[in-house]
Design an enzyme around this catalytic site. Structure first.
Site, PDB file in Angstrom:
ATOM      1  N   ASN A  76     -21.356 -15.186  50.968  1.00 24.47           N
ATOM      2  CA  ASN A  76     -21.831 -16.569  51.038  1.00 24.47           C
ATOM      3  C   ASN A  76     -22.977 -16.592  52.040  1.00 24.47           C
ATOM      4  O   ASN A  76     -22.751 -16.486  53.242  1.00 24.47           O
ATOM      5  CB  ASN A  76     -20.678 -17.484  51.480  1.00 24.47           C
ATOM      6  CG  ASN A  76     -21.145 -18.902  51.786  1.00 24.47           C
ATOM      7  OD1 ASN A  76     -22.256 -19.293  51.414  1.00 24.47           O
ATOM      8  ND2 ASN A  76     -20.302 -19.678  52.463  1.00 24.47           N
TER       9      ASN A  76
ATOM     10  N   LYS B 294     -24.945 -19.008  52.786  1.00 24.38           N
ATOM     11  CA  LYS B 294     -25.170 -20.311  53.448  1.00 24.38           C
ATOM     12  C   LYS B 294     -26.668 -20.653  53.423  1.00 24.38           C
ATOM     13  O   LYS B 294     -27.344 -20.322  52.461  1.00 24.38           O
ATOM     14  CB  LYS B 294     -24.585 -20.285  54.862  1.00 24.38           C
ATOM     15  CG  LYS B 294     -23.141 -19.791  54.864  1.00 24.38           C
ATOM     16  CD  LYS B 294     -22.406 -20.049  56.132  1.00 24.38           C
ATOM     17  CE  LYS B 294     -20.994 -19.495  55.992  1.00 24.38           C
ATOM     18  NZ  LYS B 294     -20.109 -19.849  57.054  1.00 24.38           N
TER      19      LYS B 294
ATOM     20  N   HIS C  13     -16.167 -25.771  50.268  1.00 19.98           N
ATOM     21  CA  HIS C  13     -16.262 -24.936  51.474  1.00 19.98           C
ATOM     22  C   HIS C  13     -16.017 -25.827  52.695  1.00 19.98           C
ATOM     23  O   HIS C  13     -16.389 -27.007  52.693  1.00 19.98           O
ATOM     24  CB  HIS C  13     -17.646 -24.282  51.553  1.00 19.98           C
ATOM     25  CG  HIS C  13     -17.745 -23.297  52.665  1.00 19.98           C
ATOM     26  ND1 HIS C  13     -17.999 -23.673  53.959  1.00 19.98           N
ATOM     27  CD2 HIS C  13     -17.583 -21.950  52.684  1.00 19.98           C
ATOM     28  CE1 HIS C  13     -17.992 -22.588  54.724  1.00 19.98           C
ATOM     29  NE2 HIS C  13     -17.745 -21.536  53.978  1.00 19.98           N
TER      30      HIS C  13
ATOM     31  N   GLU D  30     -17.474 -26.161  55.385  1.00 23.19           N
ATOM     32  CA  GLU D  30     -18.672 -26.838  55.917  1.00 23.19           C
ATOM     33  C   GLU D  30     -19.009 -28.068  55.076  1.00 23.19           C
ATOM     34  O   GLU D  30     -19.519 -29.062  55.584  1.00 23.19           O
ATOM     35  CB  GLU D  30     -19.838 -25.830  55.992  1.00 23.19           C
ATOM     36  CG  GLU D  30     -19.652 -24.891  57.176  1.00 23.19           C
ATOM     37  CD  GLU D  30     -20.171 -23.477  56.980  1.00 23.19           C
ATOM     38  OE1 GLU D  30     -21.017 -23.244  56.106  1.00 23.19           O
ATOM     39  OE2 GLU D  30     -19.703 -22.587  57.726  1.00 23.19           O
TER      40      GLU D  30
ATOM     41  N   GLU E  81      -9.694 -20.077  53.651  1.00 22.81           N
ATOM     42  CA  GLU E  81     -10.582 -19.823  54.792  1.00 22.81           C
ATOM     43  C   GLU E  81     -10.176 -20.731  55.950  1.00 22.81           C
ATOM     44  O   GLU E  81     -10.560 -21.913  55.984  1.00 22.81           O
ATOM     45  CB  GLU E  81     -12.032 -20.149  54.408  1.00 22.81           C
ATOM     46  CG  GLU E  81     -12.588 -19.300  53.293  1.00 22.81           C
ATOM     47  CD  GLU E  81     -14.108 -19.278  53.339  1.00 22.81           C
ATOM     48  OE1 GLU E  81     -14.666 -18.228  53.652  1.00 22.81           O
ATOM     49  OE2 GLU E  81     -14.727 -20.320  53.112  1.00 22.81           O
TER      50      GLU E  81
ATOM     51  N   GLY F  96     -17.139 -18.110  61.031  1.00 26.06           N
ATOM     52  CA  GLY F  96     -18.303 -17.980  61.906  1.00 26.06           C
ATOM     53  C   GLY F  96     -17.954 -17.869  63.385  1.00 26.06           C
ATOM     54  O   GLY F  96     -18.831 -17.980  64.237  1.00 26.06           O
TER      55      GLY F  96
ATOM     56  N   SER G 163     -14.739 -14.696  59.284  1.00 29.02           N
ATOM     57  CA  SER G 163     -15.033 -13.569  60.179  1.00 29.02           C
ATOM     58  C   SER G 163     -14.640 -12.211  59.608  1.00 29.02           C
ATOM     59  O   SER G 163     -14.190 -11.336  60.343  1.00 29.02           O
ATOM     60  CB  SER G 163     -14.395 -13.795  61.559  1.00 29.02           C
ATOM     61  OG  SER G 163     -14.998 -14.917  62.181  1.00 29.02           O
TER      62      SER G 163
HETATM   63  P1  PGA Z   1     -17.997 -16.010  58.122  1.00 27.57           P
HETATM   64  O1  PGA Z   1     -18.059 -17.181  57.021  1.00 27.57           O
HETATM   65  O2  PGA Z   1     -17.663 -14.728  57.385  1.00 27.57           O
HETATM   66  O3  PGA Z   1     -19.363 -15.974  58.724  1.00 27.57           O
HETATM   67  O4  PGA Z   1     -16.925 -16.377  59.087  1.00 27.57           O
HETATM   68  C1  PGA Z   1     -17.171 -17.217  55.934  1.00 27.57           C
HETATM   69  C2  PGA Z   1     -17.500 -18.393  55.050  1.00 27.57           C
HETATM   70  O5  PGA Z   1     -17.919 -19.432  55.574  1.00 27.57           O
HETATM   71  O6  PGA Z   1     -17.346 -18.352  53.820  1.00 27.57           O
END
Ligand code: PGA
Length: 255
Positions: free
Chosen positions: A13, A15, A98, A100, A170, A176, A216
Site C-alpha cells: 500500500n 499511500k 483502510h 486512515e 490492521e 506506521g 509495521s
Molecule cells: P505500515 O502500513 O506497514 O507502514 O505500518 C500498513 C498499512 O497502512 O496498510
C-alpha cells in the site's frame, strides 16, 4: 514456510507516495515472481500512477489496486473516483475501509459497505480493512469493534461474490508506528475475524476469504507472521515503497 490452505497474498500500500516516474522506476527494479514464488503480489498505488503502471504490472504478474473509491456509479462528487473508472484503467482490486480512511476521513462501516458492493458489481476485488485502536484494545473492546466493522462493512454481500473478498486485519496502533503486533496478538485477532466471518458468510464461504495482517510489517518480522497458520498474507505500507525491501518480504512467502 509451511503450505497454507488459502492463497498467500502480499500486498503493498503506497499511500500518498510516488510520482508516476517514481512508480515506474520502482517496477523497473522489482521482479518478485520466480519459480519459488507462491504468493499473489499486489500493489495499491496512488490514482495518478494507475494507468502508467498497468502494462508493467501485467507483464510482471502483479495485481494493480487503488486505495479508495466512491460507491456511486457517477455523479456530482467532486474529487471522487467511481469503480467503473478504476476498471477502465485496468485496476484489479481496491483497498476499502483502510484505518486512515476510517479515522482521518471519518468513513463509517455503512459507507464502506456501499463501496464494497459497488466494487464487487464493477468486477473489482475489494480488500476490506478492519482494526481496533490502542484505546479500544486497552478497554477490552477489540472483539466488539472487529465485529461491528466486519458485520457492517460486509453486510448483504451476495453469496456468489463473497469469495472475491479479501479481509485485512490492521491494528491501528501498529500502522506506521514500527510497533508490530506480537504473533499471539495477531493470531488471536485473526481467529476472532475468521469466527465473525464464519457467522456472517457461513463456514464454506468464509473459508475462502483470505485474512491478511497489516501494521509495521518489515523484512525481519514477515517470515514469523507468515508462519502463523491463521495469517494468509500481508498488507505492507512503508516497507513496500522500496523494491528491495518489498522483495525481501515476498521472499519470506517462498515455500
Ligand atoms: P505500515 O502500513 O506497514 O507502514 O505500518 C500498513 C498499512 O497502512 O496498510
Amino acid at each position: 514456510m509451511a503450505a497454507k490452505s488459502r492463497p498467500i497474498i502480499i500486498a503493498g500500500n503506497w499511500k500518498m507516495y510516488k510520482s508516476v516516474q517514481e512508480a515506474l522506476a520502482f517496477l523497473d527494479n522489482f521482479s518478485p515472481i520466480d519459480d519459488k514464488n507462491k504468493a499473489t503480489i499486489c500493489i495499491a498505488a496512488p490514482f495518478t500512477a494507475l494507468s502508467s503502471l498497468k502494462m508493467k504490472c501485467q507483464e510482471k504478474g502483479i495485481l494493480l489496486g487503488a486505495q479508495n473509491m466512491h460507491d456511486a456509479d457517477e455523479g456530482a462528487f467532486t474529487g471522487e473516483i467511481a469503480a467503473s473508472m478504476l476498471v477502465d484503467l485496468g485496476v484489479d482490486f481496491v483497498l476499502l475501509g483502510h484505518s486512515e480512511r476510517r479515522h482521518l476521513f471519518h468513513e463509517s462501516s455503512e459507507f464502506i459497505q456501499k463501496k464494497v458492493l459497488a466494487a464487487l458489481n464493477a468486477g473489482l476485488k475489494p480488500f476490506v480493512c478492519v482494526g481496533e485502536t490502542l484505546q479500544q484494545r486497552d478497554e477490552g473492546s477489540m472483539e466488539e469493534v472487529l465485529k461491528e466493522q466486519i458485520e457492517s462493512s460486509l453486510k448483504d454481500i451476495p453469496e456468489d461474490s463473497r469469495e472475491r473478498i479479501v479481509l485485512a486485519y490492521e491494528p491501528v496502533w501498529a500502522i506506521g508506528t514500527g510497533q508490530v503486533a506480537t504473533l499471539k496478538q495477531a493470531a488471536e485477532a485473526h481467529g476472532i475475524c475468521r469466527d465473525i466471518l464464519k457467522n456472517l458468510f457461513g463456514e464454506d464461504a468464509a473459508d475462502k476469504v483470505p485474512i491478511l495482517y497489516g501494521g509495521s510489517v518489515k523484512p525481519d518480522n514477515a517470515e514469523a507472521l507468515l508462519q502463523e497458520p491463521l495469517i494468509d498474507g500481508l498488507l505492507v505500507g512503508g516497507a513496500s515503497l522500496s523494491p528491495e525491501t518489498f522483495s525481501k518480504i515476498i521472499t519470506c512467502a517462498h515455500v
